[in-house]
Design a protein around this motif. Sequence first.
Motif, PDB file in Angstrom:
ATOM      1  N   PRO A 157       2.492  -2.253  13.910  1.00  0.00           N
ATOM      2  CA  PRO A 157       1.814  -1.257  14.753  1.00  0.00           C
ATOM      3  C   PRO A 157       0.297  -1.384  14.733  1.00  0.00           C
ATOM      4  O   PRO A 157      -0.356  -1.197  15.780  1.00  0.00           O
ATOM      5  CB  PRO A 157       2.275   0.072  14.154  1.00  0.00           C
ATOM      6  N   GLU A 158      -0.272  -1.706  13.575  1.00  0.00           N
ATOM      7  CA  GLU A 158      -1.732  -1.806  13.509  1.00  0.00           C
ATOM      8  C   GLU A 158      -2.244  -2.954  14.380  1.00  0.00           C
ATOM      9  O   GLU A 158      -3.357  -2.894  14.915  1.00  0.00           O
ATOM     10  CB  GLU A 158      -2.205  -1.991  12.069  1.00  0.00           C
ATOM     11  N   ARG A 162      -2.389  -1.661  18.009  1.00  0.00           N
ATOM     12  CA  ARG A 162      -3.583  -0.831  18.195  1.00  0.00           C
ATOM     13  C   ARG A 162      -4.834  -1.695  18.303  1.00  0.00           C
ATOM     14  O   ARG A 162      -5.716  -1.437  19.135  1.00  0.00           O
ATOM     15  CB  ARG A 162      -3.725   0.156  17.030  1.00  0.00           C
ATOM     16  N   THR A 163      -4.923  -2.718  17.475  1.00  0.00           N
ATOM     17  CA  THR A 163      -6.088  -3.595  17.492  1.00  0.00           C
ATOM     18  C   THR A 163      -6.215  -4.309  18.830  1.00  0.00           C
ATOM     19  O   THR A 163      -7.308  -4.391  19.412  1.00  0.00           O
ATOM     20  CB  THR A 163      -5.998  -4.627  16.360  1.00  0.00           C
ATOM     21  N   GLU A 196      -7.447  -1.844  21.397  1.00  0.00           N
ATOM     22  CA  GLU A 196      -8.848  -1.455  21.174  1.00  0.00           C
ATOM     23  C   GLU A 196      -9.809  -2.582  21.534  1.00  0.00           C
ATOM     24  O   GLU A 196     -10.809  -2.364  22.231  1.00  0.00           O
ATOM     25  CB  GLU A 196      -9.036  -1.061  19.707  1.00  0.00           C
ATOM     26  N   ARG A 199      -0.768   1.152  28.682  1.00  0.00           N
ATOM     27  CA  ARG A 199      -1.396   1.345  27.369  1.00  0.00           C
ATOM     28  C   ARG A 199      -0.744   2.528  26.647  1.00  0.00           C
ATOM     29  O   ARG A 199      -0.413   2.449  25.459  1.00  0.00           O
ATOM     30  CB  ARG A 199      -2.907   1.561  27.519  1.00  0.00           C
ATOM     31  N   LEU A 251       1.588   2.457  23.111  1.00  0.00           N
ATOM     32  CA  LEU A 251       1.300   3.310  21.959  1.00  0.00           C
ATOM     33  C   LEU A 251       2.477   4.237  21.656  1.00  0.00           C
ATOM     34  O   LEU A 251       2.800   4.475  20.487  1.00  0.00           O
ATOM     35  CB  LEU A 251       0.033   4.126  22.223  1.00  0.00           C
ATOM     36  N   ILE A 288       5.125   2.122  19.826  1.00  0.00           N
ATOM     37  CA  ILE A 288       4.447   1.163  18.968  1.00  0.00           C
ATOM     38  C   ILE A 288       5.317   0.681  17.804  1.00  0.00           C
ATOM     39  O   ILE A 288       5.129  -0.429  17.285  1.00  0.00           O
ATOM     40  CB  ILE A 288       3.119   1.770  18.453  1.00  0.00           C
TER      41      ILE A 288
END
Length: 276
Positions: free
Chosen positions: A87-88, A91-92, A95, A146, A150, A153
């Motif tokens: 998941p991280e 997100r990266t 972003e 997007r 999320l 995710i």
Amino acid sequence: MNIKLIALDLDRTTLNSESRLSPGNQTALEAAIAQGIHVVIASGRAFDSLPSDVVSLPGLEYAITSNGASVWHLPTKTCLHSTTLPPEAVRTVLEVTAEETLTYEGFIRGKAFGDINYVRNPEKFGAIPQGVLYVQKTRTLVEDIRGFLLEHIQELESMDVVVSDQAMKEKVTAMLSPHLSGVYLTSSSPQLLELSNAAAGKHSGVRFLMNRLGISPEETAAFGDGDNDADLLACVGFGVAVENASPTCKAAADFITKHHDEDGVAYAIEAFLLPQ
């Protein structure tokens, strides 16, 4: 050459420019299956996006999909093995690329999801006519891609960053590469950056099946055309790139066969892999 398993990339390898299985390739695959060789799909496509004229071949048992994130048993439509993106990392990606002119696709449990504006106009991102039809036939429309990524995710087996051209692809690759530990980053076309778990990749999928079936790398052959096929070709005993393959794919191959529109898969199977 005692080959017991053949792993096949589909688009621009086994399929022709019309995204169809030619009669020549079909005959060669049927002959291999009749000899007891396990013929396996190894594709970047999601499971539900696999073409019917391939999955309907009698005797075809397994499909490696989403660039190795999932392995399926075709007769029962059962997922035998799967990984999901950290998941991280998702997100990266969102972003780091937030200000860029691009879009995304998400793959969840064998289904592909795409932004509604992209799916309705893939040409904006450089898709060729056959690619337009493929995207529009196989993607489930999402209003806010997007937000969708999320929201899901924890479930994403893989995701694509869809760019407009090679220059943008190189820019986004450079932006993302320092941040993506735990991610397998590859590409099958100039418009796509494809991300999955570091434990994925088509090579990981074929190793899973080799272990399941008791087949060694030396008894395995693989065919491909893209950068996302290079690791696959390198991990087997006989790696074959079609003539139209990328330089990275060709460098990993043991043999360069004919163009995908000239039945390159059939040529190599009949010349090297079937009992003479």
